[in-house]
Design an enzyme around this catalytic site. Structure first.
Site, PDB file in Angstrom:
ATOM      1  N   LYS A 152      -6.081  -0.590  12.711  1.00 39.07           N
ATOM      2  CA  LYS A 152      -5.221  -0.825  14.234  1.00 39.07           C
ATOM      3  C   LYS A 152      -6.199  -1.985  15.164  1.00 39.07           C
ATOM      4  O   LYS A 152      -7.383  -1.965  14.784  1.00 39.07           O
ATOM      5  CB  LYS A 152      -4.855   0.120  14.954  1.00 39.07           C
ATOM      6  CG  LYS A 152      -3.709   0.994  14.223  1.00 39.07           C
ATOM      7  CD  LYS A 152      -3.094   2.023  15.007  1.00 39.07           C
ATOM      8  CE  LYS A 152      -1.758   2.508  14.295  1.00 39.07           C
ATOM      9  NZ  LYS A 152      -1.217   3.905  14.390  1.00 39.07           N
ATOM     10  N   ARG A 210      -3.631   9.463   8.364  1.00 34.88           N
ATOM     11  CA  ARG A 210      -2.652   8.394   7.951  1.00 34.88           C
ATOM     12  C   ARG A 210      -3.468   6.896   7.808  1.00 34.88           C
ATOM     13  O   ARG A 210      -3.914   6.526   8.850  1.00 34.88           O
ATOM     14  CB  ARG A 210      -1.520   8.414   8.794  1.00 34.88           C
ATOM     15  CG  ARG A 210      -0.495   7.447   8.225  1.00 34.88           C
ATOM     16  CD  ARG A 210       0.811   7.353   9.277  1.00 34.88           C
ATOM     17  NE  ARG A 210       1.775   6.364   9.004  1.00 34.88           N
ATOM     18  CZ  ARG A 210       1.685   5.097   8.846  1.00 34.88           C
ATOM     19  NH1 ARG A 210       0.561   4.580   9.506  1.00 34.88           N
ATOM     20  NH2 ARG A 210       2.663   4.305   8.364  1.00 34.88           N
TER      21      ARG A 210
HETATM   22  N1  HH2 Z   1       1.258   4.124  12.778  1.00 35.07           N
HETATM   23  C1  HH2 Z   1       1.904   3.451  12.432  1.00 35.07           C
HETATM   24  C2  HH2 Z   1       3.095   3.635  11.786  1.00 35.07           C
HETATM   25  N2  HH2 Z   1       3.711   5.010  11.512  1.00 35.07           N
HETATM   26  N3  HH2 Z   1       3.267   7.298  12.080  1.00 35.07           N
HETATM   27  C3  HH2 Z   1       2.329   8.198  12.715  1.00 35.07           C
HETATM   28  N4  HH2 Z   1       2.908   9.426  12.640  1.00 35.07           N
HETATM   29  N5  HH2 Z   1       1.230   7.818  13.289  1.00 35.07           N
HETATM   30  C4  HH2 Z   1       0.703   6.580  13.354  1.00 35.07           C
HETATM   31  O1  HH2 Z   1      -0.118   6.234  14.088  1.00 35.07           O
HETATM   32  C5  HH2 Z   1       1.505   5.611  12.874  1.00 35.07           C
HETATM   33  C6  HH2 Z   1       2.520   5.859  12.200  1.00 35.07           C
HETATM   34  C7  HH2 Z   1       1.685   1.947  12.416  1.00 35.07           C
HETATM   35  O2  HH2 Z   1       0.960   1.632  11.297  1.00 35.07           O
HETATM   36  P1  HH2 Z   1       1.476   0.683  10.015  1.00 35.07           P
HETATM   37  O3  HH2 Z   1       2.438   1.746   9.195  1.00 35.07           O
HETATM   38  O4  HH2 Z   1       0.622   0.443   9.136  1.00 35.07           O
HETATM   39  O5  HH2 Z   1       2.076  -0.607  10.429  1.00 35.07           O
HETATM   40  P2  HH2 Z   1       3.580  -1.149  10.793  1.00 35.07           P
HETATM   41  O6  HH2 Z   1       4.344  -0.175  11.679  1.00 35.07           O
HETATM   42  O7  HH2 Z   1       3.499  -2.409  11.080  1.00 35.07           O
HETATM   43  O8  HH2 Z   1       4.466  -1.085   9.454  1.00 35.07           O
END
Ligand code: HH2
Length: 266
Positions: free
Chosen positions: A208, A243
């Site tokens: 992040k 995660r």
């Molecule tokens: N962060 C993201 C998405 N889902 N779910 C939980 N429970 N906790 C988190 O911190 C979290 C999440 C964002 O990261 P990412 O999936 O890599 O990116 P994007 O939302 O751009 O797909």
């Protein structure tokens, strides 16, 4: 538990577009499982700051074929679906998903709690201030740790009152969701306050942008070392779900951290 991230989206912040093809997605899931992921979290909508929502139909079309493909090759694997929509959760659970990751903690869809109750499956309830489109525009708290803790306690209580089994609730402070650098650091530093609520705690800090603010690493994929630091520190403070995009590095770091902290392991 290491939760490997699989974004089946064109616009996710670090791997957008990489796994839109179900075959490429299933291959990446297999790699993460080989590297030691306990769960693969499949998401069909980016929630990065500034992102736009997709329709439920689009989300189901992205997620379900990938889920089916992973399970056809690895039928024993645990898959979670990253969605706040009850229709997507239902379709994914019917296709064999084992748990649901709801970044709105049941605020996004009034039917989600009953879907989880009926499925009797685990659910991740995450804190977010605002919504993805605007959440990083001046997030504000009087006391970020206290407010996030109180929110998660209230959501857990709501879930249990709606018939979700307490042992199926996992809480997540939502690193980067309506939080500036200091808010994220405060939450990581004081994670014990959330662990004390008595539910398993998940941390999602992987790659992040607050890591870039500290390290200067602009390319999201290169923020592995910064991510690993958050994993180890959160583990020490009692988090048990991580995660992450980079499964191997985080898995290895956790093995070493565990060996140091829990000497009875030997
Ligand atoms: N962060 C993201 C998405 N889902 N779910 C939980 N429970 N906790 C988190 O911190 C979290 C999440 C964002 O990261 P990412 O999936 O890599 O990116 P994007 O939302 O751009 O797909």
């Amino acid at each position: 538990m290491v939760v490997g991230i699989l974004n089946v989206t064109p616009d996710s912040f670090s791997d957008g577009g990489d796994f839109l093809d179900p075959e490429a997605a299933a291959e990446h899931a297999a790699t993460m499982l080989d590297e030691g992921a306990d769960i693969v979290d499949v998401g069909g909508e980016s929630t990065r700051p500034g992102s736009d929502p997709v329709s439920q139909d689009e989300e189901i079309q992205r997620v379900v074929p990938v889920l089916e493909r992973i399970l056809s090759v690895h039928p024993e694997s645990m898959i979670s679906v990253d969605t706040y929509r009850s229709g997507t959760a239902t379709a994914a659970l019917e296709a064999g998903a084992s748990l649901v990751n709801d970044v709105t903690a049941f605020r996004g869809d009034p039917r989600m709690a009953s879907v989880i109750r009926e499925a009797a499956c685990p659910v991740i309830l995450m804190h977010m201030q605002g919504e993805p489109k605007t959440m990083q525009k001046e997030p504000h708290y009087e006391d970020v740790v206290g407010e996030v803790r109180d929110f998660l306690a209230e959501r857990a209580e709501y879930a249990v009152a709606a018939g979700v089994r307490p042992e199926n609730v996992i809480l997540d402070p939502g690193i980067g969701f309506g939080k500036n650098l200091e808010h994220n650091l405060d939450l990581l530093r004081n994670l014990d306050a959330i662990v004390e609520l008595g539910f398993p705690v998940l941390i999602g800090a992987s790659r992040k942008s607050f890591i870039e603010r500290i390290t200067g690493v602009q390319e999201a994929r290169d923020r592995v070392s910064g991510t690993v630091a958050t994993t180890v520190l959160a583990f020490e403070r009692g988090a048990t779900f991580f995660r992450v995009h980079d499964v191997r590095a985080n898995r290895e770091a956790l093995a070493v951290a565990e060996a140091v902290l829990h000497t009875s392991r030997r």
